[in-house]
Design an enzyme around this catalytic site. Structure first.
Site, PDB file in Angstrom:
ATOM      1  N   THR A  46      39.377  27.765  50.886  1.00  0.00           N
ATOM      2  CA  THR A  46      38.969  28.524  52.070  1.00  0.00           C
ATOM      3  C   THR A  46      39.534  27.953  53.369  1.00  0.00           C
ATOM      4  OG1 THR A  46      36.951  29.105  50.893  1.00  0.00           O
ATOM      5  CG2 THR A  46      36.950  29.452  53.254  1.00  0.00           C
ATOM      6  N   ALA A  58      43.876  34.251  56.052  1.00  0.00           N
ATOM      7  CA  ALA A  58      42.804  34.641  56.980  1.00  0.00           C
ATOM      8  C   ALA A  58      42.767  36.139  57.277  1.00  0.00           C
ATOM      9  CB  ALA A  58      42.894  33.830  58.275  1.00  0.00           C
ATOM     10  N   ILE A  59      43.225  36.914  56.288  1.00  0.00           N
ATOM     11  CA  ILE A  59      43.231  38.369  56.462  1.00  0.00           C
ATOM     12  C   ILE A  59      41.989  38.961  55.804  1.00  0.00           C
ATOM     13  CG2 ILE A  59      44.529  40.496  56.006  1.00  0.00           C
ATOM     14  CD1 ILE A  59      46.098  38.362  57.553  1.00  0.00           C
ATOM     15  N   HIS A  68      41.383  41.943  54.151  1.00  0.00           N
ATOM     16  CA  HIS A  68      42.230  43.016  53.634  1.00  0.00           C
ATOM     17  C   HIS A  68      41.498  44.354  53.628  1.00  0.00           C
ATOM     18  CE1 HIS A  68      45.585  40.537  52.306  1.00  0.00           C
ATOM     19  NE2 HIS A  68      44.707  39.645  51.872  1.00  0.00           N
ATOM     20  N   SER A 111      43.116  35.647  46.270  1.00  0.00           N
ATOM     21  CA  SER A 111      43.151  36.688  47.287  1.00  0.00           C
ATOM     22  C   SER A 111      42.863  38.030  46.631  1.00  0.00           C
ATOM     23  CB  SER A 111      44.530  36.722  47.948  1.00  0.00           C
ATOM     24  OG  SER A 111      44.474  37.521  49.077  1.00  0.00           O
ATOM     25  N   CYS A 163      49.626  19.913  70.219  1.00  0.00           N
ATOM     26  CA  CYS A 163      49.947  18.496  70.006  1.00  0.00           C
ATOM     27  C   CYS A 163      49.341  17.979  68.711  1.00  0.00           C
ATOM     28  CB  CYS A 163      49.592  17.638  71.208  1.00  0.00           C
ATOM     29  SG  CYS A 163      47.964  16.890  71.194  1.00  0.00           S
TER      30      CYS A 163
HETATM   31  C1  LIG Z   1      47.828  31.118  49.955  1.00  0.00           C
HETATM   32  C2  LIG Z   1      46.546  31.879  49.969  1.00  0.00           C
HETATM   33  C3  LIG Z   1      46.387  32.989  50.775  1.00  0.00           C
HETATM   34  C4  LIG Z   1      45.218  33.717  50.764  1.00  0.00           C
HETATM   35  N1  LIG Z   1      45.064  34.732  51.651  1.00  0.00           N
HETATM   36  C5  LIG Z   1      43.904  35.436  51.663  1.00  0.00           C
HETATM   37  C6  LIG Z   1      43.693  36.471  52.609  1.00  0.00           C
HETATM   38  O1  LIG Z   1      44.506  36.669  53.510  1.00  0.00           O
HETATM   39  N2  LIG Z   1      42.587  37.217  52.522  1.00  0.00           N
HETATM   40  C7  LIG Z   1      41.656  36.991  51.567  1.00  0.00           C
HETATM   41  O2  LIG Z   1      40.681  37.723  51.517  1.00  0.00           O
HETATM   42  N3  LIG Z   1      41.791  35.978  50.695  1.00  0.00           N
HETATM   43  C8  LIG Z   1      42.883  35.193  50.726  1.00  0.00           C
HETATM   44  N4  LIG Z   1      43.040  34.152  49.863  1.00  0.00           N
HETATM   45  C9  LIG Z   1      41.981  33.883  48.922  1.00  0.00           C
HETATM   46  C10 LIG Z   1      40.825  33.096  49.536  1.00  0.00           C
HETATM   47  O3  LIG Z   1      41.295  32.036  50.307  1.00  0.00           O
HETATM   48  C11 LIG Z   1      39.981  32.566  48.395  1.00  0.00           C
HETATM   49  O4  LIG Z   1      39.677  33.609  47.537  1.00  0.00           O
HETATM   50  C12 LIG Z   1      38.682  31.970  48.879  1.00  0.00           C
HETATM   51  O5  LIG Z   1      38.880  31.046  49.900  1.00  0.00           O
HETATM   52  C13 LIG Z   1      38.004  31.312  47.693  1.00  0.00           C
HETATM   53  O6  LIG Z   1      36.802  30.736  48.108  1.00  0.00           O
HETATM   54  P1  LIG Z   1      35.959  29.882  47.106  1.00  0.00           P
HETATM   55  O7  LIG Z   1      34.706  29.576  47.801  1.00  0.00           O
HETATM   56  O8  LIG Z   1      35.911  30.558  45.797  1.00  0.00           O
HETATM   57  O9  LIG Z   1      36.835  28.588  46.835  1.00  0.00           O
HETATM   58  P2  LIG Z   1      37.024  27.228  47.664  1.00  0.00           P
HETATM   59  O10 LIG Z   1      37.128  27.462  49.087  1.00  0.00           O
HETATM   60  O11 LIG Z   1      38.087  26.492  46.981  1.00  0.00           O
HETATM   61  O12 LIG Z   1      35.643  26.486  47.440  1.00  0.00           O
HETATM   62  C14 LIG Z   1      35.319  25.864  46.232  1.00  0.00           C
HETATM   63  C15 LIG Z   1      34.589  24.586  46.543  1.00  0.00           C
HETATM   64  O13 LIG Z   1      34.094  24.039  45.341  1.00  0.00           O
HETATM   65  C16 LIG Z   1      34.159  22.642  45.445  1.00  0.00           C
HETATM   66  N5  LIG Z   1      34.131  22.076  44.105  1.00  0.00           N
HETATM   67  C17 LIG Z   1      35.096  22.050  43.186  1.00  0.00           C
HETATM   68  N6  LIG Z   1      34.681  21.400  42.095  1.00  0.00           N
HETATM   69  C18 LIG Z   1      33.419  21.018  42.317  1.00  0.00           C
HETATM   70  C19 LIG Z   1      32.466  20.296  41.577  1.00  0.00           C
HETATM   71  N7  LIG Z   1      32.738  19.861  40.379  1.00  0.00           N
HETATM   72  N8  LIG Z   1      31.268  20.057  42.139  1.00  0.00           N
HETATM   73  C20 LIG Z   1      30.970  20.495  43.375  1.00  0.00           C
HETATM   74  N9  LIG Z   1      31.845  21.180  44.125  1.00  0.00           N
HETATM   75  C21 LIG Z   1      33.052  21.436  43.603  1.00  0.00           C
HETATM   76  C22 LIG Z   1      35.465  22.418  46.155  1.00  0.00           C
HETATM   77  O14 LIG Z   1      35.501  21.141  46.757  1.00  0.00           O
HETATM   78  C23 LIG Z   1      35.491  23.551  47.149  1.00  0.00           C
HETATM   79  O15 LIG Z   1      34.958  23.163  48.398  1.00  0.00           O
HETATM   80  C24 LIG Z   1      44.192  33.375  49.880  1.00  0.00           C
HETATM   81  C25 LIG Z   1      44.334  32.255  49.086  1.00  0.00           C
HETATM   82  C26 LIG Z   1      45.489  31.484  49.148  1.00  0.00           C
HETATM   83  C27 LIG Z   1      45.595  30.245  48.363  1.00  0.00           C
END
Ligand SMILES: Cc1cc2nc3c(=O)[nH]c(=O)nc-3n(C[C@H](O)[C@H](O)[C@H](O)COP(=O)(O)OP(=O)(O)OC[C@H]3O[C@@H](n4cnc5c(N)ncnc54)[C@H](O)[C@@H]3O)c2cc1C
Ligand SMILES: Cc1cc2nc3c(=O)[nH]c(=O)nc-3n(C[C@H](O)[C@H](O)[C@H](O)COP(=O)(O)OP(=O)(O)OC[C@H]3O[C@@H](n4cnc5c(N)ncnc54)[C@H](O)[C@@H]3O)c2cc1C
Lengths: 483, 443
Positions: free
Chosen positions: A41, A46-47, A49, A338, A437
């Site tokens: 995250t 940061a879109i 969609h 994403s 900076c």
């Molecule tokens: C290059 C890129 C571009 C993207 N662009 C977009 C976009 O423009 N628009 C959009 O909607 N989406 C986009 N996404 C997708 C979006 O960023 C993700 O779907 C979203 O951030 C996922 O959130 P999450 O909470 O599932 O994962 P994360 O943010 O990875 O959170 C998971 C958390 O779990 C924790 N964790 C892992 N293992 C353990 C454990 N064993 N015990 C406790 N905690 C643990 C990690 O430390 C982490 O903090 C993009 C992704 C990427 C990589």
């Protein structure tokens, strides 16, 4: 005994926690890192969609469109910058023109409102800095941009205000099912007994799932690299600009951010290491090459930083949301690549509905949906500034000269619920260090304030938790020969 | 709560060596109402953290440390009774010369000045600007930030160090980190020459056996939480890494000294014309910017290598500001060619091999009256260099220099006798040639 333990403090975990906090439930969130928002995250496009590029019928499509609908209210409640700037998917070669109709049809099937295909002239009228060779474009006005870390931090703060406990540096290392229902979750910070578990562990959601479920998952990290263009180019574009997939590459976009910079990227390369956030020479060059198709005037000399993010990619290329097979009371939010940022509020809504249906709690009458507004010097008028300093002189001491962040804001970021514990934590909450900076000026000052607020030695202050300390020793009184 | 606007004659923004010298000169020129605003808690600018010697050889005829040099000016400022306010950051400046500033003690203030001297210094370029790939973990910081930690706060940012860039700060920090118990593995420089002063290469690297890798760059940074090492490659003539030349260095710290940029946020806000080459404001021979009554000096104008030159340049800016303020007070705005500010009409253009000539505009008067000083940096090293001064494209003089290098600012005095009646009408330019006939790359 907890009612729900959420694993992972990314946007999905924090959105789930906040959604659950509407109910009379005992909820805790365990995060491996020293702060929320340290995984995928913190580094993405940061879109928000619109939803035209997800495959019709997929969970991605459903949650994308629903998530997009929820954003407006959510960001208003949480005082998070969000803008419906619209997006344009550019067709740059005549032979690709039919692909725009396909995208349009997908968008219709997914229920994306107000789409239009527009011609060359109209594209250039809307976005004069776009490649003049553009043939046509799909305009999706519901597309938006948001600040992902502000959103995630705000979700966490609001959840905490409503009673959710946050445990950082509490990596989950195992789960044991309790006979008769419920789980013992073994973490770095001890064991938690809970009736249900939500797995929102991002790139590691497969590992957690595979501890308990009969259906195994395998997540591949898919790296995306980016460049950030200096704020001096604010206003170069209004909309987010995608390109149709073509021989030149796929998915590299040019977009304004809510902070006034311009983001370009990402690449897409499958790698092995789920923690490898390094950028590469070829990747960064590819971003410049493909992005200059969209933006011929791309100012190569005005980059302020580059970075990479990792998508949690499943072979099915769809989200896995819901109770895991063979693991009653264990709910997955896995494969959230994403548009996972966009979908997060909808995923939270869906999971919360499922859990509430099982646990049957009462709604909390005292749920506070709003986060108290955060006071930001850079957004104040001069009169507001004068008043703020009169009440708290720390608003008159500039810590970050590029983004105009004052000492008062840094202290507040540390003191708020689920407060910052590291230099990057302060940066995500205040923008100190995100300007041109890149922390050269403010980092020592932020470090000193953290040391004071947290009551620890400057040597113990980290960049972003764990072993990421910034300083190695004190030169006690060693006033050396001046040479 | 609305801030009151106070009025002053000469407002100096920045209390480093440039700001202090400008304020003193303004006072010496008869201006009673001078105010210095400084965002740090003390006057002195970047000199406060430059605890090595090498300052003041020209002005004080002795080798002082940075803080000593600054202290002499601070004393003079105090003796002269010049008003200054520290912990005060100017956050905006208008073309009408109204500065808005904030401080914990005075809150938000608005100051309308009859003349403004910009003396905000410069900042370091960040890593992003040069795009070194790799991780973004702890242990990567700019050399100036490291210098602040070590010299002002007594805190060490690492034990085993690689430095990117051989500008003066990088060189000085190589020695400083070594003194303070760290091991400096190498200083890596992209160009085939150091961008710092020769004396610093000798005194900071050679004397401590620290390798200087010219024509090299960092191609990878390793480490997850903290840096564990970097890869360095040699580069070809186009500055691109040569495959197969990888060398790995173990280190916990990477210091970046990859250039300084004039701090021109306020100049932009005031709508000043900026020079793409120096990235500082465009000034005329009186150091006046494109907006009347705003003057610039020191590192905010162009990055200097010697503080003595900063002080001397700033004195000129301070005098001019005082003159402008006095004229404004008296209801006139200067005379002749100087009326209404920067209206000097002869453009100063960088010829082949020359970068960032200051000033960019000169008046015919200045050329006739003589002793106009132009400064610039060459685009590479020239041995037995010939500097060709041209008036409207015609060579009017040749000046010889044994060697000119990009790390040291070149100053040349333009004398009226150069021109033999053929004063330039439109353009004065300078180019550099090596006596071996190699001409500078096309500018
Ligand atoms: C290059 C890129 C571009 C993207 N662009 C977009 C976009 O423009 N628009 C959009 O909607 N989406 C986009 N996404 C997708 C979006 O960023 C993700 O779907 C979203 O951030 C996922 O959130 P999450 O909470 O599932 O994962 P994360 O943010 O990875 O959170 C998971 C958390 O779990 C924790 N964790 C892992 N293992 C353990 C454990 N064993 N015990 C406790 N905690 C643990 C990690 O430390 C982490 O903090 C993009 C992704 C990427 C990589
Ligand atoms: C590491 C290093 C080593 C050096 N070594 C030598 C040497 O050996 N010998 C030598 O002769 N020279 C040396 N120099 C060069 C010399 O120090 C500089 O040329 C000189 O300090 C520049 O002076 P200045 O006043 O223009 O800028 P600075 O010293 O940078 O002063 C600018 C001041 O303006 C303030 N300021 C900026 N913006 C604002 C604002 N908006 N509001 C209020 N205040 C503001 C800053 O806080 C700062 O105090 C060295 C420089 C460095 C960085």
């Amino acid at each position: 005994m907890l009612d729900v333990l959420v694993i992972g403090g990314g946007v999905v975990g924090c959105a789930v926690a906040r959604e659950l906090s509407r109910w009379r439930l005992r909820v805790a969130l365990c995060e491996k890192g020293a702060d929320v928002c340290v995984g995928t995250t913190k580094a993405n496009s940061a879109i928000v969609h619109a939803g035209h590029s997800a495959k019709p019928g997929s969970l991605m499509a459903e949650y994308n469109v629903r998530g997009n609908e929820l954003y407006e209210q959510l960001c208003a409640d949480l005082d998070v910058p969000f803008r419906r700037n619209g997006s344009l998917t550019l067709c740059l070669a005549a032979e690709d023109r039919p692909k725009l109709d396909e995208l349009y049809a997908d968008g219709m099937a997914n229920g994306v409102p107000d789409m239009r295909i527009i011609g060359h002239d109209e594209v250039l009228r809307m976005e004069p800095n776009v490649n003049p060779e553009v043939v046509a474009a799909l305009h999706t006005p519901t597309g938006g941009i948001v600040c992902p870390y502000e959103l995630t931090v705000a979700l966490a703060e609001n959840a905490a205000m409503n009673g959710v406990e946050f445990h950082c540096e509490a990596a989950v290392e195992g789960l044991t099912s309790i006979v008769g229902g419920g789980w013992i979750v073994h973490t770095r910070k001890g064991d938690f007994r809970t009736r249900t578990v939500v797995n929102a562990a991002g790139l590691y959601a497969d590992v957690i799932n595979n501890m308990v479920s009969t259906t195994l998952l395998r997540i591949t990290p898919r790296r995306g690299e980016y460049w950030m263009v200096d704020k001096a180019y604010e206003g170069a574009f209004t909309a987010t600009l995608f390109q149709l997939p073509s021989a030149m590459g796929k998915g590299i976009l040019v977009t304004p951010t809510v902070d006034g910079t311009i983001l370009i990227g990402p690449t897409a390369d499958d790698i092995d290491d789920k923690d490898d956030l390094s950028t590469t020479l070829p990747g960064l060059e590819q971003v410049l090459k493909v992005a200059s198709q969209t933006w011929p005037g791309l100012p190569r000399r005005s980059m302020i930083t580059s970075f990479a993010g990792l998508r949690a990619h499943l072979p099915s290329h769809d989200f896995v949301v819901g109770e895991a097979p063979g693991a009653p009371g264990f709910y997955n939010a896995a494969g959230i690549e994403s548009p996972g940022l966009t979908a997060a509020p909808a995923i939270a809504e869906a999971l919360c509905r499922q859990i509430v249906a099982v646990l049957k709690p009462a709604a909390r009458a005292d749920f506070q949906s709003k986060r108290p507004p955060v006071r930001r010097f850079r957004k104040m008028s001069d009169d507001e500034r004068a008043a703020a300093i009169a009440l708290d002189p720390a608003f008159g001491r500039m810590v970050c000269r590029c983004e105009m962040v004052t000492e008062a804001e840094v202290r507040d970021a540390i003191r708020r619920p689920v407060g910052a514990r590291s230099v990057d934590g302060v940066k995500r909450r205040t923008r100190a260090g995100m300007g041109r900076c890149q922390g050269g000026f403010c980092m020592p000052r932020v470090l000193a304030i953290l040391s004071e607020e947290l009551g620890v030695s400057p040597l113990a202050v980290t960049k972003d938790g764990g072993a990421s300390t910034i300083l190695t020793a004190r030169l006690d009184g060693v006033k050396e020969q001046s040479k | 709560m609305t801030a009151l606007t106070t009025i002053c004659d000469v407002l100096v923004i920045g209390g480093g060596p440039a700001g202090m010298a400008a304020a003193l000169a303004a006072r010496a020129s008869g201006c009673q109402d001078v105010l210095i605003l400084e965002r740090e808690s003390e006057l002195g600018g970047i000199l406060r953290q430059c605890i090595h010697t090498g300052f003041g050889l020209h002005i004080f005829k002795e080798e002082l440390t940075g803080p000593e040099y600054a202290a002499r000016y601070v004393e003079r400022v105090k003796e002269a009774g010049i008003a200054y306010q520290c912990d005060t950051m100017v956050i905006s400046l208008s073309a009408e010369r109204v500065a808005t500033c904030v401080s914990p003690s005075h809150g938000l203030q608005r100051i309308e000045a009859r003349a403004v001297v910009l003396a905000m210094g410069c900042r370091e370029r960040p890593r992003g600007a040069i795009g070194i790939p790799g991780t973004r973990c702890a242990g990567i910081l700019s050399a100036g930030t490291a210098q602040r930690f070590v010299n002002l706060e007594g805190l060490m940012p690492g034990k085993q160090v690689v430095i990117v860039g051989s500008g003066d700060i990088g060189l000085i920090m190589a020695r400083r980190m070594t003194f303070s118990g760290a091991k400096v593995e190498a200083v890596v420089e992209l160009m085939p020459y150091s961008s710092g002063l020769k004396r610093n290469v000798v005194q900071c690297l050679h004397d401590y056996d620290i390798p200087l890798l010219l024509s090299h760059t960092v191609t990878a940074i390793r480490g997850k939480e903290r840096v564990t090492g970097v890869t360095v490659n040699q580069v070809d003539a186009n500055l691109r890494p040569i495959p197969g030349t990888e060398r790995d260095f173990a280190c916990d710290t990477l210091l970046l000294s990859v250039g300084l940029i004039p701090e021109n946020e306020l100049s932009r806000a005031a709508g000043l014309e900026l020079d793409p080459m120096t990235t500082g404001p465009v000034v005329d021979e009186r150091l006046e910017c494109s907006v009347p009554g705003i003057f610039a000096c020191g590192n905010v104008l162009h990055v200097h290598d010697l503080v003595d030159n900063v002080s001397m340049e700033a004195e000129r800016a301070g005098q001019q500001a005082a003159t402008h303020a006095a004229a404004k007070r008296g209801g006139t705005t200067g005379t002749g060619d100087n009326a209404g500010g920067n209206c000097a009409r002869i453009a100063v253009r960088d010829g082949a091999g020359v970068r960032g000539l200051v000033p960019r505009r000169v008046s015919a008067e200045a050329l006739r009256q003589g002793a106009l000083i132009l400064s610039f940096r060459p685009d590479r090293v020239y041995r037995n260099a010939v500097l060709l001064v041209e008036a409207d494209g015609v060579v009017v003089n040749r000046l010889r220099k044994r060697v000119v290098v990009p790390g040291e600012m070149v100053e040349l005095t333009i004398k009226p006798e150069f021109f033999l009646e053929t004063f330039p009408k439109q353009e004065l330019s300078v180019r550099v040639e090596a006596e071996d006939g190699r001409i500078g790359a096309k500018a």
